[in-house]
Design a protein around this motif. Structure first.
Motif, PDB file in Angstrom:
ATOM      1  N   PHE A 223       0.859  -1.187   0.000  1.00 31.65           N
ATOM      2  CA  PHE A 223       0.000   0.000   0.000  1.00 31.65           C
ATOM      3  C   PHE A 223       0.888   1.227   0.000  1.00 31.65           C
ATOM      4  CE2 PHE A 223      -1.826   3.371   2.767  1.00 31.65           C
ATOM      5  CZ  PHE A 223      -2.734   3.856   1.850  1.00 31.65           C
ATOM      6  N   THR A 224       0.627   2.143  -0.939  1.00 34.79           N
ATOM      7  CA  THR A 224       1.452   3.341  -0.977  1.00 34.79           C
ATOM      8  C   THR A 224       0.624   4.594  -0.753  1.00 34.79           C
ATOM      9  OG1 THR A 224       3.058   4.649  -2.213  1.00 34.79           O
ATOM     10  CG2 THR A 224       1.292   3.658  -3.490  1.00 34.79           C
ATOM     11  N   GLU A 225       1.219   5.530  -0.046  1.00 34.79           N
ATOM     12  CA  GLU A 225       0.644   6.864   0.071  1.00 34.79           C
ATOM     13  C   GLU A 225       1.238   7.711  -1.036  1.00 34.79           C
ATOM     14  OE1 GLU A 225       1.323   8.333   4.161  1.00 34.79           O
ATOM     15  OE2 GLU A 225       1.618   6.213   4.547  1.00 34.79           O
ATOM     16  N   VAL A 226       0.482   8.714  -1.434  1.00 33.25           N
ATOM     17  CA  VAL A 226       0.939   9.625  -2.473  1.00 33.25           C
ATOM     18  C   VAL A 226       1.018  11.023  -1.872  1.00 33.25           C
ATOM     19  CG1 VAL A 226       0.366  10.651  -4.707  1.00 33.25           C
ATOM     20  CG2 VAL A 226      -0.055   8.232  -4.294  1.00 33.25           C
TER      21      VAL A 226
ATOM     22  N   ALA B  40      -1.230  -0.897  -4.217  1.00 33.15           N
ATOM     23  CA  ALA B  40      -2.542  -0.253  -4.113  1.00 33.15           C
ATOM     24  C   ALA B  40      -2.355   1.189  -3.681  1.00 33.15           C
ATOM     25  CB  ALA B  40      -3.423  -0.986  -3.102  1.00 33.15           C
ATOM     26  N   VAL B  41      -3.144   2.061  -4.283  1.00 30.08           N
ATOM     27  CA  VAL B  41      -3.058   3.486  -3.983  1.00 30.08           C
ATOM     28  C   VAL B  41      -4.481   4.035  -3.982  1.00 30.08           C
ATOM     29  CG1 VAL B  41      -2.747   4.034  -6.442  1.00 30.08           C
ATOM     30  CG2 VAL B  41      -1.954   5.652  -4.724  1.00 30.08           C
ATOM     31  N   PHE B  42      -4.741   5.066  -3.193  1.00 36.40           N
ATOM     32  CA  PHE B  42      -6.046   5.723  -3.261  1.00 36.40           C
ATOM     33  C   PHE B  42      -5.994   6.858  -4.262  1.00 36.40           C
ATOM     34  CE2 PHE B  42      -6.720   3.674   0.882  1.00 36.40           C
ATOM     35  CZ  PHE B  42      -7.976   3.112   0.622  1.00 36.40           C
ATOM     36  N   GLY B  43      -6.921   6.860  -5.203  1.00 40.83           N
ATOM     37  CA  GLY B  43      -7.015   7.944  -6.175  1.00 40.83           C
ATOM     38  C   GLY B  43      -6.111   7.713  -7.368  1.00 40.83           C
ATOM     39  N   ASP B  44      -5.748   8.812  -8.013  1.00 37.96           N
ATOM     40  CA  ASP B  44      -5.011   8.717  -9.267  1.00 37.96           C
ATOM     41  C   ASP B  44      -3.508   8.710  -9.066  1.00 37.96           C
ATOM     42  OD1 ASP B  44      -6.593   8.393 -11.555  1.00 37.96           O
ATOM     43  OD2 ASP B  44      -7.494  10.363 -11.154  1.00 37.96           O
TER      44      ASP B  44
ATOM     45  N   VAL C 102      -0.887  -2.242 -10.578  1.00 35.33           N
ATOM     46  CA  VAL C 102      -1.084  -1.070  -9.730  1.00 35.33           C
ATOM     47  C   VAL C 102      -2.583  -0.804  -9.645  1.00 35.33           C
ATOM     48  CG1 VAL C 102      -0.615   1.392  -9.427  1.00 35.33           C
ATOM     49  CG2 VAL C 102       1.162  -0.121 -10.357  1.00 35.33           C
ATOM     50  N   HIS C 103      -3.141  -0.991  -8.449  1.00 36.94           N
ATOM     51  CA  HIS C 103      -4.593  -0.857  -8.264  1.00 36.94           C
ATOM     52  C   HIS C 103      -4.905   0.521  -7.707  1.00 36.94           C
ATOM     53  CE1 HIS C 103      -4.932  -5.183  -8.921  1.00 36.94           C
ATOM     54  NE2 HIS C 103      -3.908  -5.332  -8.093  1.00 36.94           N
ATOM     55  N   LYS C 104      -5.655   1.290  -8.489  1.00 37.21           N
ATOM     56  CA  LYS C 104      -6.020   2.642  -8.049  1.00 37.21           C
ATOM     57  C   LYS C 104      -7.423   2.584  -7.454  1.00 37.21           C
ATOM     58  CE  LYS C 104      -4.821   4.313 -12.189  1.00 37.21           C
ATOM     59  NZ  LYS C 104      -4.440   5.267 -13.259  1.00 37.21           N
TER      60      LYS C 104
ATOM     61  N   ASP D  81      -8.235   1.113 -12.497  1.00 37.31           N
ATOM     62  CA  ASP D  81      -9.081   1.621 -11.417  1.00 37.31           C
ATOM     63  C   ASP D  81      -9.845   0.476 -10.773  1.00 37.31           C
ATOM     64  OD1 ASP D  81      -8.214   4.056 -12.163  1.00 37.31           O
ATOM     65  OD2 ASP D  81     -10.146   4.826 -12.866  1.00 37.31           O
ATOM     66  N   VAL D  82     -10.041   0.570  -9.453  1.00 34.86           N
ATOM     67  CA  VAL D  82     -10.853  -0.414  -8.740  1.00 34.86           C
ATOM     68  C   VAL D  82     -11.869   0.363  -7.898  1.00 34.86           C
ATOM     69  CG1 VAL D  82     -10.866  -2.305  -7.074  1.00 34.86           C
ATOM     70  CG2 VAL D  82      -8.880  -1.982  -8.569  1.00 34.86           C
ATOM     71  N   ALA D  83     -13.164   0.050  -8.094  1.00 33.29           N
ATOM     72  CA  ALA D  83     -14.190   0.735  -7.294  1.00 33.29           C
ATOM     73  C   ALA D  83     -14.284   0.085  -5.927  1.00 33.29           C
ATOM     74  CB  ALA D  83     -15.533   0.672  -8.010  1.00 33.29           C
ATOM     75  N   VAL D  84     -14.187   0.893  -4.876  1.00 32.95           N
ATOM     76  CA  VAL D  84     -14.295   0.380  -3.509  1.00 32.95           C
ATOM     77  C   VAL D  84     -15.207   1.299  -2.704  1.00 32.95           C
ATOM     78  CG1 VAL D  84     -12.077  -0.837  -3.327  1.00 32.95           C
ATOM     79  CG2 VAL D  84     -12.183   1.634  -2.927  1.00 32.95           C
ATOM     80  N   SER D  85     -15.632   0.809  -1.542  1.00 36.80           N
ATOM     81  CA  SER D  85     -16.534   1.594  -0.713  1.00 36.80           C
ATOM     82  C   SER D  85     -15.852   1.989   0.592  1.00 36.80           C
ATOM     83  CB  SER D  85     -17.789   0.771  -0.430  1.00 36.80           C
ATOM     84  OG  SER D  85     -18.475   1.337   0.655  1.00 36.80           O
ATOM     85  N   ALA D  86     -16.015   3.249   0.979  1.00 33.28           N
ATOM     86  CA  ALA D  86     -15.412   3.744   2.223  1.00 33.28           C
ATOM     87  C   ALA D  86     -16.201   3.285   3.442  1.00 33.28           C
ATOM     88  CB  ALA D  86     -15.330   5.261   2.202  1.00 33.28           C
ATOM     89  N   GLY D  87     -17.424   2.839   3.237  1.00 35.14           N
ATOM     90  CA  GLY D  87     -18.243   2.386   4.366  1.00 35.14           C
ATOM     91  C   GLY D  87     -18.589   3.519   5.316  1.00 35.14           C
ATOM     92  N   ASP D  88     -18.791   3.151   6.566  1.00 33.97           N
ATOM     93  CA  ASP D  88     -19.220   4.097   7.589  1.00 33.97           C
ATOM     94  C   ASP D  88     -17.996   4.801   8.177  1.00 33.97           C
ATOM     95  OD1 ASP D  88     -20.812   5.386   9.382  1.00 33.97           O
ATOM     96  OD2 ASP D  88     -21.029   3.667  10.752  1.00 33.97           O
ATOM     97  N   ILE D  89     -17.920   6.114   8.013  1.00 30.83           N
ATOM     98  CA  ILE D  89     -16.790   6.871   8.561  1.00 30.83           C
ATOM     99  C   ILE D  89     -17.289   7.759   9.701  1.00 30.83           C
ATOM    100  CG2 ILE D  89     -14.956   8.531   8.076  1.00 30.83           C
ATOM    101  CD1 ILE D  89     -15.118   7.732   5.139  1.00 30.83           C
ATOM    102  N   ARG D  90     -16.797   7.489  10.921  1.00 27.25           N
ATOM    103  CA  ARG D  90     -17.287   8.264  12.070  1.00 27.25           C
ATOM    104  C   ARG D  90     -16.298   9.323  12.539  1.00 27.25           C
ATOM    105  NH1 ARG D  90     -18.454   2.756  15.094  1.00 27.25           N
ATOM    106  NH2 ARG D  90     -16.501   2.412  13.969  1.00 27.25           N
TER     107      ARG D  90
END
Lengths: 320, 262
Positions: free
Chosen positions: A7-10, A34-38, A55-57, A171-180
């Motif tokens: 998992f990488t941060e950008v 895996a990375v979040f976003g572009d 590379v999974h975005k 691109d991979v569609a994922v769900s953030a779910g419940d964020i509190r």
């Protein structure tokens, strides 16, 4: 051979360097990222050069900014759709916060802050410092897979992976779910310098700096050599510098290529936080200061005389 | 309001660490134990909340060996109401500790509104337990907090990230917060506080009591050893002002020619 996800941060469009350090050491395993976003094509190519296969975005509503729950939910959804043996990440602010939560979603273990590792027959074994670096131990993960590992930035170093990966990005569609718990605001730091934990060169001031204004001479030296300025606990407790700058057992643990300690006596708690620096220079007026026992180059003298001269000499050397 | 504070007992920061002969852990016989320094900020924050909410209770929890109960007694001397100790080896992993803490909270029969802990323990430096505990209890969490504002059940906390930047989070109780230095100034235990603490209730459990067994271990440590010692470096006496430039120039030169770092 193990199936590994890194998992990488950008940051500012670039993957964190620790990602490339990890990939370089995964030769012989299959490594995805895996990375979040572009992520632009140049960065994908950089990952491939270091051995990344796919590379999974990861993209989805609520993932535009970091949240421990959103990122952990989305990553766990993605990881469950694959068959990874190991998931790696950097032991960064985000990694330390999110990876324990992510691992627990799998009832799995996390070996945190490893500074070295091997794969023997596809099985991970790492080394990590404990007791603030006063000792080292072998670390292994047991129990349900995938096993999670966070790696201390700057510890592995860059090693070229002899086998480039295909680096196919999708691109991979994922769900953030419940964020509190959500970030409402980010208050930027006044400094634009590289963070201490990722800095290649660090100049640190101790109690002998006498006051906050005197840190200017360290800033001047740091500007010339591209360093980040740190402080000892004594300097922080005396109000010369904020806690964010503290190096040592109750501050940051650092491992730069070059560490220049100015007026730092070298209490055991400080040494614990910086002893893995590759080259240590110490400037102190006390010839018996403990910092000299760890210094590759020790200069006994008044830092207020030595540091400005050193700044000038570096300028000459670097042709500035 | 039910506040829980998780504390750990760790070797004093000045302790010299010596691996055991077989490398399975460190020698613990002669260690001076203290409350993990970051946990003091968690205890203090709980007491600050209690000052504004007199009906609140503060329960301190610890998982570790019984050798002495310094950390729990200190927290109660500072003002916590009661404590629970889960007896375990000092080299337990984060997952087992978090599960034991969860079990200890359940033993109290109270539903937690706020769980506070230090951001990391300075023995294994794992930075995991608060976040694992939050996930096990299905609660939100924020780690490395340096700012805390509570009004009703609404919380605004500041989390310190790389380079000293701050992320401002909004969330509601119940939640888990991991505290950093800078959050507050921990109080010292007063003499009356210390006397009172001796009479405050302290429950004691085994790992089995709180539902934890060896099969919960997720991380194994072995081969403890001291880090390699550096060979002695070069030392230059630059106390004579006339020689300073020459010596500093020499050191700067060595950083390039010998250390090959610049």
């Amino acid at each position: 051979m193990a199936n590994v996800l890194v998992f990488t941060e950008v940051h500012d469009g670039r993957v964190k360097p620790v990602t490339l350090e990890i990939l370089g050491r995964l030769h012989g395993q299959t490594a995805d990222v895996a990375v979040f976003g572009d992520l632009d094509a140049g960065q994908v190519a950089e990952l491939a050069k270091h051995g990344a296969q796919s590379v999974h975005k990861l993209k989805g509503a609520g993932l535009e900014k970091y949240s421990p729950e959103g990122y952990a939910n989305a990553l766990s959804e993605f990881i469950k759709s694959k068959n990874y043996d190991y998931v790696f990440g950097g032991a960064t602010s985000m990694g330390k916060d999110m990876l324990p939560r992510l691992a627990t979603k799998f009832d799995a273990g996390l070996a945190s802050d490893v500074v070295n590792f091997t794969f023997d027959g596809g099985v991970f074994a790492g080394t990590r410092p404990l007791f603030a670096g006063k000792c080292l131990a072998k670390v292994e993960v047991t129990g349900p897979k995938p096993h999670f590992i966070s790696v201390r930035p700057n510890a592995l170093g860059m090693s070229p992976n002899p086998t480039a990966g295909s680096g196919s990005a999708a691109d991979v569609a994922v769900s953030a779910g419940d964020i509190r718990a959500t970030i409402k605001e980010i208050i930027k730091a006044t400094s634009t310098k590289v963070d201490l934990t990722e800095a290649n060169i660090i100049v640190t001031g101790g109690r002998a700096m006498k006051n906050a204004e005197n840190f200017q001479i360290l800033d001047q030296l740091a500007d010339v050599i591209g360093a980040t300025v740190g402080a000892s606990r004594a300097a922080v407790d005396s109000g010369f510098a904020p806690h964010a700058m503290q190096v040592g057992q109750t501050g940051k643990t650092v491992a730069p290529s070059l560490y220049i300690a100015c007026g730092v006596s070298g209490a055991i708690q400080h040494l614990a936080g910086m002893r893995t620096s590759k080259v240590i220079v110490a400037i102190n007026s006390d010839p018996d200061a403990p910092i000299f026992t760890k210094a590759d180059y020790g200069i006994v003298g008044d830092l207020f005389q030595i540091v400005p001269i050193m700044t000038e000499e570096f300028k000459k050397l670097l042709g500035k | 309001m039910n506040i829980f504070v998780c504390v750990k007992q760790v070797p004093d920061t000045e302790t010299k660490i010596t691996p055991t002969g077989d490398g399975s852990f460190i020698e613990t016989a002669s260690i001076k134990w203290i409350m993990n320094p970051y946990d003091e900020f968690a205890v203090e924050q709980a007491l600050l909340v209690k000052q504004l909410n007199p009906a609140a209770t503060v329960t301190v929890l610890r998982v570790g060996s019984v050798k002495d109960t310094e950390a729990l007694r200190t927290a109660m001397a500072m003002g916590a109401d009661d404590a629970a100790l889960v007896e375990a080896a000092d080299n337990l992993d984060s997952y087992s500790i978090a599960k034991a803490l969860k079990g200890a909270i359940q033993k109290t029969g109270k539903s937690p509104d706020l769980i506070l802990a230090g951001k990391q323990a300075i023995d294994d430096d794992a930075l995991q337990v608060p976040q694992i505990l939050a996930q096990m209890l299905n609660l939100p969490s924020v780690s490395v907090i340096v700012g805390f504002e509570l009004s009703g059940s609404a919380l605004k906390v500041r989390r310190e990230v790389e380079g000293g930047a701050l992320e401002v989070y909004e969330l509601a109780t119940p939640c888990v917060l991991a505290c950093n230095k800078g959050l507050n100034t921990p109080r010292y235990a007063s003499l009356p506080g210390i006397m009172k603490a001796k009479k405050k209730p302290m429950a004691q459990y085994s790992l089995a009591d709180v539902g934890v067994s060896e099969s919960d271990r997720r991380v194994k440590y072995s081969q403890f050893k001291l880090p390699p010692e550096k060979p002695p470096g070069k030392k230059f006496d630059a106390t004579d002002a006339g020689k300073q430039r020459e010596l500093v120039s020499q050191v700067v030169g060595l950083l390039r020619t010998e250390a090959k770092i610049i």
